[in-house]
Design an enzyme around this catalytic site. Structure first.
Site, PDB file in Angstrom:
ATOM      1  N   ASP A  10      89.305  14.681  17.125  1.00 50.74           N
ATOM      2  CA  ASP A  10      89.562  13.787  15.998  1.00 50.74           C
ATOM      3  C   ASP A  10      88.355  12.857  15.878  1.00 50.74           C
ATOM      4  O   ASP A  10      87.503  12.803  16.773  1.00 50.74           O
ATOM      5  CB  ASP A  10      90.831  12.955  16.255  1.00 50.74           C
ATOM      6  CG  ASP A  10      91.099  11.945  15.145  1.00 50.74           C
ATOM      7  OD1 ASP A  10      90.908  12.285  13.959  1.00 50.74           O
ATOM      8  OD2 ASP A  10      91.476  10.788  15.449  1.00 50.74           O
ATOM      9  N   SER A  11      88.318  12.107  14.792  1.00 48.39           N
ATOM     10  CA  SER A  11      87.238  11.143  14.623  1.00 48.39           C
ATOM     11  C   SER A  11      87.402   9.935  15.554  1.00 48.39           C
ATOM     12  O   SER A  11      86.492   9.135  15.673  1.00 48.39           O
ATOM     13  CB  SER A  11      87.225  10.659  13.174  1.00 48.39           C
ATOM     14  OG  SER A  11      88.510  10.197  12.825  1.00 48.39           O
ATOM     15  N   CYS A  73      92.837  15.901  12.867  1.00 50.83           N
ATOM     16  CA  CYS A  73      92.287  14.919  11.931  1.00 50.83           C
ATOM     17  C   CYS A  73      92.572  15.420  10.514  1.00 50.83           C
ATOM     18  O   CYS A  73      92.173  16.546  10.157  1.00 50.83           O
ATOM     19  CB  CYS A  73      90.777  14.821  12.155  1.00 50.83           C
ATOM     20  SG  CYS A  73      89.935  13.768  10.959  1.00 50.83           S
ATOM     21  N   GLU A 152      92.929   1.454  15.058  1.00 47.50           N
ATOM     22  CA  GLU A 152      91.857   1.452  16.075  1.00 47.50           C
ATOM     23  C   GLU A 152      91.793   0.090  16.789  1.00 47.50           C
ATOM     24  O   GLU A 152      91.269  -0.014  17.880  1.00 47.50           O
ATOM     25  CB  GLU A 152      90.497   1.783  15.451  1.00 47.50           C
ATOM     26  CG  GLU A 152      90.361   3.219  14.934  1.00 47.50           C
ATOM     27  CD  GLU A 152      90.051   4.263  16.034  1.00 47.50           C
ATOM     28  OE1 GLU A 152      89.422   3.922  17.040  1.00 47.50           O
ATOM     29  OE2 GLU A 152      90.470   5.428  15.849  1.00 47.50           O
ATOM     30  N   CYS A 184      97.306  11.629   7.895  1.00 46.28           N
ATOM     31  CA  CYS A 184      96.185  11.217   8.742  1.00 46.28           C
ATOM     32  C   CYS A 184      96.767  11.004  10.125  1.00 46.28           C
ATOM     33  O   CYS A 184      97.837  10.401  10.259  1.00 46.28           O
ATOM     34  CB  CYS A 184      95.603   9.910   8.200  1.00 46.28           C
ATOM     35  SG  CYS A 184      94.502   9.071   9.331  1.00 46.28           S
ATOM     36  N   HIS A 186      96.068   9.109  12.445  1.00 48.14           N
ATOM     37  CA  HIS A 186      96.204   7.725  12.917  1.00 48.14           C
ATOM     38  C   HIS A 186      97.556   7.120  12.485  1.00 48.14           C
ATOM     39  O   HIS A 186      98.048   6.196  13.127  1.00 48.14           O
ATOM     40  CB  HIS A 186      95.102   6.839  12.329  1.00 48.14           C
ATOM     41  CG  HIS A 186      93.783   6.945  13.030  1.00 48.14           C
ATOM     42  ND1 HIS A 186      93.045   8.094  13.054  1.00 48.14           N
ATOM     43  CD2 HIS A 186      93.070   6.030  13.732  1.00 48.14           C
ATOM     44  CE1 HIS A 186      91.928   7.873  13.736  1.00 48.14           C
ATOM     45  NE2 HIS A 186      91.922   6.636  14.150  1.00 48.14           N
TER      46      HIS A 186
HETATM   47  N1  DGL Z   1      91.750  10.697  11.988  1.00 49.61           N
HETATM   48  C1  DGL Z   1      91.344  10.610  10.614  1.00 49.61           C
HETATM   49  C2  DGL Z   1      92.290  11.450   9.770  1.00 49.61           C
HETATM   50  O1  DGL Z   1      93.263  11.966  10.278  1.00 49.61           O
HETATM   51  C3  DGL Z   1      91.331   9.183  10.143  1.00 49.61           C
HETATM   52  C4  DGL Z   1      90.212   8.364  10.682  1.00 49.61           C
HETATM   53  C5  DGL Z   1      88.921   8.555   9.960  1.00 49.61           C
HETATM   54  O2  DGL Z   1      88.775   8.198   8.789  1.00 49.61           O
HETATM   55  O3  DGL Z   1      88.036   9.087  10.603  1.00 49.61           O
HETATM   56  O4  DGL Z   1      92.064  11.602   8.588  1.00 49.61           O
END
Ligand code: DGL
Length: 269
Positions: A10-11, A73, A152, A184, A186
């Site tokens: 993931d990011s 992600c 975050e 998303c 998150h």
């Molecule tokens: N984890 C990213 C997603 O699921 C969100 C965070 C980001 O923008 O990198 O889209």
């Protein structure tokens, strides 16, 4: 049977929502996780950059000899999955397909809300797939760029989170959607606050949970489950400081991950 690890990326921290579900659904599997904490967020970046970053992420996981890759992600799954899938030989799974299938099954009034990053919402990935399955379903979308920094920074259930949730979700609530896709990874961390605001009659679809179920189906179909029954290993890698990730990640996974997180230089991959 395949005893190699499952690679998840993931990011940032959000992909741990998928990891938690994979741990529950597949308790014997080993997992290698990469969170690109040094370059988060991806959701506000161009398609070109998202593809470049996710290629680094995939290459890092492949260098660890993973048996499959989970894109935990929403943004990368929406924007880069078909391109990544063309270049690698292990199975690769994103969060969009399983989440959409669950949302279509869940809605009764055929009104589905979709929230995600700007990149995800702009791509139209969730809506297109919903319309392919059932064109009579109405969809309502909203990009929620402030949700990622809230998560975050550990604002899961605070007054600040409540205000931002109300600001972003009021339109979808007014439209009467009975199902809301948390598009998303998150966002499940804000689930309590979102559920309180939307009301208990609205079904929240959590990408991580649905993806873990899909993963299990693939491992079963392709006979790729591990046959090691004990001492499974979880390894976590990040591209920035390990401390914050250990604290928030450990709290979220409800297990200590101190000493299991390593920083890497992702641009080398
Ligand atoms: N984890 C990213 C997603 O699921 C969100 C965070 C980001 O923008 O990198 O889209």
């Amino acid at each position: 049977m395949d005893n190699r690890s499952i690679g998840v990326f993931d990011s940032g921290l959000g992909g741990l929502t998928a990891v938690k579900e994979i741990m529950k659904e597949l308790p014997n599997e080993n997992i290698i996780y990469f969170g690109d904490t040094g370059r988060v967020p991806y959701g506000t970046r161009s398609q070109e950059t998202i593809i470049k970053y996710s290629q680094n992420d995939v290459n890092f996981l492949l260098s660890n000899d993973v048996k499959m890759i989970v894109i935990a992600c929403g943004t990368v799954s929406s924007v880069a999955l078909p391109i990544l899938a063309k270049t690698i030989s292990v199975p690769i799974v994103g969060v969009v397909n399983p989440t959409v299938k669950a949302a279509v099954r869940a809605t009764k009034n055929k009104k589905i809300g979709i929230i995600g990053t700007s990149g995800t919402i702009k791509s139209g990935s969730y809506e297109k797939l919903i319309k392919n399955i059932d064109s009579s379903i109405e969809t309502f979308t909203k990009a929620c760029p402030l949700f990622v920094p809230l998560v975050e920074n550990g604002h899961f259930d605070t007054m600040v989170a409540e205000l931002v949730v109300e600001e972003y979700l009021s339109e979808i609530k007014e439209k009467g959607a009975d199902t809301l896709i948390l598009g998303c990874t998150h966002y499940p961390l804000l689930k309590n606050t979102i559920q309180r605001y939307m009301g208990e009659n609205v079904t929240l679809i959590d990408a991580g949970k649905e993806t873990a179920k899909e993963l299990k189906n693939i491992l079963t179909k392709d006979d790729m489950h591990t046959d090691i029954k004990e001492n499974n290993q979880y390894k976590f890698f990040v591209s920035d400081n390990v401390d914050g990730f250990e604290n928030l990640g450990g709290m979220f996974l409800e297990q200590k991950i101190d000493g299991q997180v390593e920083k890497i230089d992702i641009e080398k991959y």
